[in-house]
Write an enzyme that holds these catalytic residues in place. Structure first.
Site, PDB file in Angstrom:
ATOM      1  N   GLY A 119       0.985  -1.183   0.009  1.00  0.00           N
ATOM      2  CA  GLY A 119      -0.035  -0.010   0.238  1.00  0.00           C
ATOM      3  C   GLY A 119       0.924   1.364   0.144  1.00  0.00           C
ATOM      4  O   GLY A 119       2.272   1.166  -0.121  1.00  0.00           O
ATOM      5  N   SER A 122       3.913   1.137   2.593  1.00  0.00           N
ATOM      6  CA  SER A 122       4.910   0.259   2.175  1.00  0.00           C
ATOM      7  C   SER A 122       5.700   0.503   0.916  1.00  0.00           C
ATOM      8  O   SER A 122       6.883   0.385   1.132  1.00  0.00           O
ATOM      9  CB  SER A 122       4.447  -1.307   1.877  1.00  0.00           C
ATOM     10  OG  SER A 122       3.764  -1.609   2.978  1.00  0.00           O
ATOM     11  N   THR A 143      -4.289  -3.166  -1.187  1.00  0.00           N
ATOM     12  CA  THR A 143      -4.753  -2.645  -0.004  1.00  0.00           C
ATOM     13  C   THR A 143      -6.247  -2.814  -0.063  1.00  0.00           C
ATOM     14  O   THR A 143      -7.014  -2.328  -0.847  1.00  0.00           O
ATOM     15  CB  THR A 143      -4.465  -0.983   0.431  1.00  0.00           C
ATOM     16  OG1 THR A 143      -5.160  -0.761   1.284  1.00  0.00           O
ATOM     17  CG2 THR A 143      -4.706  -0.126  -0.710  1.00  0.00           C
ATOM     18  N   ASP A 145      -8.120  -0.933   1.638  1.00  0.00           N
ATOM     19  CA  ASP A 145      -8.751   0.471   1.684  1.00  0.00           C
ATOM     20  C   ASP A 145      -8.972   1.083   0.539  1.00  0.00           C
ATOM     21  O   ASP A 145      -9.662   2.180   0.253  1.00  0.00           O
ATOM     22  CB  ASP A 145      -7.677   1.378   2.706  1.00  0.00           C
ATOM     23  CG  ASP A 145      -7.115   0.622   3.671  1.00  0.00           C
ATOM     24  OD1 ASP A 145      -8.360  -0.217   4.268  1.00  0.00           O
ATOM     25  OD2 ASP A 145      -6.080   0.829   4.499  1.00  0.00           O
ATOM     26  N   MET A 187     -13.456  -1.537   8.093  1.00  0.00           N
ATOM     27  CA  MET A 187     -12.521  -0.944   7.933  1.00  0.00           C
ATOM     28  C   MET A 187     -12.127  -0.058   6.779  1.00  0.00           C
ATOM     29  O   MET A 187     -13.128   0.334   6.000  1.00  0.00           O
ATOM     30  CB  MET A 187     -11.338  -2.107   7.601  1.00  0.00           C
ATOM     31  CG  MET A 187     -10.912  -2.842   8.549  1.00  0.00           C
ATOM     32  SD  MET A 187      -9.620  -3.987   8.634  1.00  0.00           S
ATOM     33  CE  MET A 187      -8.989  -4.545  10.439  1.00  0.00           C
ATOM     34  N   ARG A 281     -27.343  -2.749  17.952  1.00  0.00           N
ATOM     35  CA  ARG A 281     -26.419  -3.809  18.067  1.00  0.00           C
ATOM     36  C   ARG A 281     -25.321  -3.279  17.237  1.00  0.00           C
ATOM     37  O   ARG A 281     -25.780  -2.662  15.980  1.00  0.00           O
ATOM     38  CB  ARG A 281     -26.792  -4.989  17.817  1.00  0.00           C
ATOM     39  CG  ARG A 281     -27.795  -5.727  18.901  1.00  0.00           C
ATOM     40  CD  ARG A 281     -27.258  -5.912  20.309  1.00  0.00           C
ATOM     41  NE  ARG A 281     -28.125  -6.524  21.035  1.00  0.00           N
ATOM     42  CZ  ARG A 281     -29.088  -6.075  22.044  1.00  0.00           C
ATOM     43  NH1 ARG A 281     -29.118  -4.842  21.832  1.00  0.00           N
ATOM     44  NH2 ARG A 281     -29.762  -6.734  22.602  1.00  0.00           N
ATOM     45  N   HIS A 287     -10.724  -7.731  10.500  1.00  0.00           N
ATOM     46  CA  HIS A 287      -9.916  -8.615   9.718  1.00  0.00           C
ATOM     47  C   HIS A 287     -10.463  -9.600   8.955  1.00  0.00           C
ATOM     48  O   HIS A 287      -9.750 -10.159   8.074  1.00  0.00           O
ATOM     49  CB  HIS A 287      -8.627  -9.046  10.510  1.00  0.00           C
ATOM     50  CG  HIS A 287      -7.696  -8.134  11.289  1.00  0.00           C
ATOM     51  ND1 HIS A 287      -8.091  -7.316  12.291  1.00  0.00           N
ATOM     52  CD2 HIS A 287      -6.693  -7.314  10.952  1.00  0.00           C
ATOM     53  CE1 HIS A 287      -7.340  -6.442  12.659  1.00  0.00           C
ATOM     54  NE2 HIS A 287      -6.256  -6.473  11.682  1.00  0.00           N
ATOM     55  N   GLN A 289     -12.338  -9.060   6.610  1.00  0.00           N
ATOM     56  CA  GLN A 289     -12.446  -8.257   5.445  1.00  0.00           C
ATOM     57  C   GLN A 289     -11.011  -8.660   4.849  1.00  0.00           C
ATOM     58  O   GLN A 289     -11.027  -8.408   3.514  1.00  0.00           O
ATOM     59  CB  GLN A 289     -12.613  -6.913   5.570  1.00  0.00           C
ATOM     60  CG  GLN A 289     -13.848  -6.390   6.165  1.00  0.00           C
ATOM     61  CD  GLN A 289     -13.866  -5.130   7.040  1.00  0.00           C
ATOM     62  OE1 GLN A 289     -14.592  -4.435   6.203  1.00  0.00           O
ATOM     63  NE2 GLN A 289     -13.664  -5.077   8.075  1.00  0.00           N
ATOM     64  N   ARG A 290     -10.041  -9.099   5.494  1.00  0.00           N
ATOM     65  CA  ARG A 290      -8.866  -9.042   4.912  1.00  0.00           C
ATOM     66  C   ARG A 290      -8.567 -10.652   4.263  1.00  0.00           C
ATOM     67  O   ARG A 290      -7.652 -10.950   3.467  1.00  0.00           O
ATOM     68  CB  ARG A 290      -7.561  -8.681   5.813  1.00  0.00           C
ATOM     69  CG  ARG A 290      -7.732  -7.109   5.945  1.00  0.00           C
ATOM     70  CD  ARG A 290      -6.370  -6.580   5.744  1.00  0.00           C
ATOM     71  NE  ARG A 290      -5.448  -7.015   6.793  1.00  0.00           N
ATOM     72  CZ  ARG A 290      -4.568  -6.689   7.825  1.00  0.00           C
ATOM     73  NH1 ARG A 290      -4.913  -5.284   7.978  1.00  0.00           N
ATOM     74  NH2 ARG A 290      -3.635  -7.125   8.377  1.00  0.00           N
TER      75      ARG A 290
HETATM   76  O1  F6P Z   1      -4.717  -0.806   5.759  1.00  0.00           O
HETATM   77  C1  F6P Z   1      -5.479  -2.203   5.860  1.00  0.00           C
HETATM   78  C2  F6P Z   1      -6.213  -2.274   7.196  1.00  0.00           C
HETATM   79  O2  F6P Z   1      -6.765  -3.250   7.399  1.00  0.00           O
HETATM   80  C3  F6P Z   1      -6.936  -0.787   7.627  1.00  0.00           C
HETATM   81  O3  F6P Z   1      -8.212  -1.014   7.012  1.00  0.00           O
HETATM   82  C4  F6P Z   1      -7.053  -0.859   8.908  1.00  0.00           C
HETATM   83  O4  F6P Z   1      -7.251   0.362   9.478  1.00  0.00           O
HETATM   84  C5  F6P Z   1      -5.589  -1.448   9.366  1.00  0.00           C
HETATM   85  O5  F6P Z   1      -5.164  -2.079   8.162  1.00  0.00           O
HETATM   86  C6  F6P Z   1      -5.621  -2.702  10.472  1.00  0.00           C
HETATM   87  O6  F6P Z   1      -4.375  -3.009  10.704  1.00  0.00           O
HETATM   88  P1  F6P Z   1      -3.756  -4.113  11.435  1.00  0.00           P
HETATM   89  O7  F6P Z   1      -3.754  -5.367  10.722  1.00  0.00           O
HETATM   90  O8  F6P Z   1      -2.211  -3.908  11.896  1.00  0.00           O
HETATM   91  O9  F6P Z   1      -4.521  -4.338  12.740  1.00  0.00           O
END
Ligand code: F6P
Length: 363
Positions: A119, A122, A143, A145, A187, A281, A287, A289-290
């Site tokens: 991103g 980096s 990313t 984001d 995120m 609620r 994470h 999402q990742r």
């Molecule tokens: O930049 C990607 C991201 O997932 C952001 O959306 C989030 O704020 C951040 O990284 C979370 O970082 P970490 O993995 O260090 O908790």
């Protein structure tokens, strides 16, 4: 190819910064393209951390090493978003410049060029290392984001949007069953792309993004109007970096001294509950999402970027990042991509679509 340049090359690849879905597609694209040119590829383990180790932590990647990884989330090379080489934290909390050791590690691998997948943070660090160490660097944007400049899409964003949309779909039914206001915090760091895109796709009633300041009374009016119209529930999607009504970002410093977003969903949900009497609620998606398997678009983007990055090296064009513009892979200076933070444009077509659909954006 430039004149007198040898056709055989030995190139390195590393994934850097937070992981996301589609990184293995990038690696596969780069390895297969390089192999097609008769080059060898060295995968550097855990980004610049691998270059600090002695012996350097890296392995040769062959077509066999990238078999069966296209659908896998994460990165076979591992990654880190900690330990800036120019201000590297020691156990006693002091910071030191370890860039020289990293460049020395890179030299030990005998590489002609490096593909850095990252991103904005980096890529900016890798660019600085490249300038200092004379490294032939090519960048690939990734990313969730989607905040890197000059590329419409970064690897990982599409999968994050699918995950967030599925979460909204799941919250929809439970919200309706219980007459609740469901708040989903997603995120995205300082950009509202995930919230806006997933919010529109999931049929959210309220979407809050950092680019559009909100008013609590406007949000509550929307929820009460829905109740008056016989809709017994509402779905509110909030980007993690939205500020509270008094202008405070919900950030905390973790045990490693790093600043993290998190908690704005709860703050706003409590305000909504107090002002409307609704039962609220909160879900913080985090994470999820990742991780997971990349959606087809992230696989395509990853493969296309991997191939194009190798082609840039073949052409001897460095300090450039591959990018996605108008359904084509193009390349732009890494410096330009890092310098232009791509937030949501409040005049963006998706913002206009949301407004046209009657979705409340809080303003
Ligand atoms: O930049 C990607 C991201 O997932 C952001 O959306 C989030 O704020 C951040 O990284 C979370 O970082 P970490 O993995 O260090 O908790």
């Amino acid at each position: 190819m430039r004149q007198n340049e040898p056709s055989y090359k030995r190139i390195g690849i590393m994934t850097s910064g937070g992981d996301c879905a589609g990184l293995n597609a990038v690696i596969r694209g780069a390895v297969l393209r390089a192999h097609g040119l008769g080059w060898s590829v060295i995968g550097i383990d855990e980004a610049t951390h691998g270059l600090l180790k002695r012996p350097v932590a890296a392995t040769e990647l062959t077509p066999d090493s990238v078999k069966g990884i296209l659908h896998q989330g994460g990165t076979i090379l591992r990654t880190t978003n900690r330990g800036n080489p120019f201000a590297y934290p020691a156990a006693d909390g002091s910071l030191s410049d370890r860039s020289g050791e990293i460049i020395e590690g890179y030299r030990q691998l005998g590489l002609d060029a490096l593909i850095g997948v990252g991103g904005d943070g980096s890529l900016a660090i890798l660019r600085r290392l490249a300038a200092q160490g004379g490294i032939n660097l090519v960048g690939i944007p990734k990313t969730i984001d989607n905040d890197l400049g000059h590329t419409e899409r970064a690897v990982g964003f599409s999968t994050a949007v699918v995950v967030a949309t599925e979460a909204i779909d799941r919250l929809h039914v439970t919200a309706a069953s219980h007459n609740r206001v469901m708040v989903l915090e997603v995120m995205g760091r300082d950009a509202g792309h995930i919230a806006l895109t997933a919010g529109v796709a999931g049929g959210a009633d309220v979407i809050l993004i950092p680019e559009i300041p909100y008013r609590l009374d406007v949000i509550c009016e929307k929820i009460l109007a829905r109740r008056d119209a016989g809709r017994n529930f509402s779905l509110v999607v909030i980007a993690e970096s939205v500020k509270s009504a008094d202008g405070e970002a919900q950030q905390y410093v973790d045990a490693h001294g790093q600043s993290r977003y998190g908690g704005i969903g709860r703050v706003i949900a409590e305000e909504i509950a107090e002002r409307t009497g609704a039962e609220t609620r909160v879900t913080v998606l985090g994470h999820v999402q990742r991780g997971g398997s990349p959606v087809p678009l992230d696989r395509i983007l990853g493969l296309a970027f991997g191939v194009a990055a190798v082609d840039l090296i073949a052409e001897g064009r460095f300090d450039r990042m591959v990018a996605w513009q108008n359904r084509q892979v193009v390349d732009v200076p890494i410096a330009d991509a890092c310098a232009q933070y791509q937030a949501v444009d409040p005049d963006d077509t998706l913002v206009r679509t949301a407004r046209g659909l009657g979705i409340c954006l809080g303003d």
